[in-house]
Scaffold this motif. Sequence first.
Motif, short mmCIF file in Angstrom:
data_model
loop_
_atom_site.label_atom_id
_atom_site.label_comp_id
_atom_site.label_asym_id
_atom_site.label_seq_id
_atom_site.Cartn_x
_atom_site.Cartn_y
_atom_site.Cartn_z
N LEU A 78 -6.28 41.12 57.18
CA LEU A 78 -6.71 41.72 56.17
C LEU A 78 -7.42 40.77 55.45
O LEU A 78 -8.61 41.23 54.79
N ARG A 79 -7.35 39.50 55.42
CA ARG A 79 -8.01 38.40 54.79
C ARG A 79 -9.44 38.33 55.57
O ARG A 79 -10.27 38.20 54.78
N ALA A 82 -11.47 41.34 54.32
CA ALA A 82 -12.00 41.30 52.85
C ALA A 82 -13.27 40.27 52.64
O ALA A 82 -13.92 40.71 52.18
N THR A 85 -16.23 42.05 54.80
CA THR A 85 -16.64 43.23 53.67
C THR A 85 -17.50 42.63 52.56
O THR A 85 -18.36 43.29 52.14
N GLY A 86 -16.85 41.78 51.94
CA GLY A 86 -17.28 41.05 50.81
C GLY A 86 -18.75 40.57 50.90
O GLY A 86 -19.49 40.62 50.25
N ALA A 104 -14.48 42.16 47.94
CA ALA A 104 -13.51 41.34 48.69
C ALA A 104 -11.86 41.55 47.94
O ALA A 104 -11.00 41.73 48.96
N LEU A 105 -11.82 41.64 46.70
CA LEU A 105 -10.69 41.64 46.04
C LEU A 105 -10.18 43.09 46.22
O LEU A 105 -8.83 43.28 46.26
N VAL A 107 -10.61 45.08 48.63
CA VAL A 107 -10.34 45.28 50.07
C VAL A 107 -8.81 44.77 50.21
O VAL A 107 -8.03 45.34 50.97
N LEU A 108 -8.80 43.60 49.64
CA LEU A 108 -7.25 43.28 49.65
C LEU A 108 -6.24 43.92 48.86
O LEU A 108 -5.27 44.31 49.41
N GLY A 111 -5.86 47.25 51.09
CA GLY A 111 -5.06 46.77 52.15
C GLY A 111 -3.73 46.66 51.78
O GLY A 111 -2.76 47.10 52.51
N ASP A 112 -3.44 45.84 50.82
CA ASP A 112 -1.91 45.77 50.27
C ASP A 112 -1.30 47.33 49.91
O ASP A 112 -0.15 47.52 50.19
#
Length: 124
Positions: A78-79, A82, A85-86, A104-105, A107-108, A111-112
Amino acid sequence: MSYYALDAWWWPFVFILIAGWLATDIWRWLGVIVGNRLQEGSLALTWVRAMATSLIAGIIAKLILQPTGSLADFDIYLRVLAVATGFLMFLMAGKRIAVGILVALLVLLVGDWGLNFRILTRLW
């Protein structure tokens, strides 16, 4: 005079202010003085840019591969997703830093959310 010389409440703040100023401001002034004399395409300036870029790349790699704090709770895939993608959105948006960071934030967070709020519930 040492850090422990005074026992006043304000002394640590003054010590940090002076030590922080001396450690950074001198180098900033030297950079301005020396930097004005360098040509834009000089070998020295190219080397400085390469060093700065490599330091930033190392910090980003450390944040992705060996994070601390809340970022360590996210899975590595996931990191990496992110960051990738960012970065892609950063390039697509005309190199706007805010767009890359926000994507990126997002996506995190998404994803969470997809992993049943595993991390967000610990933060609240």
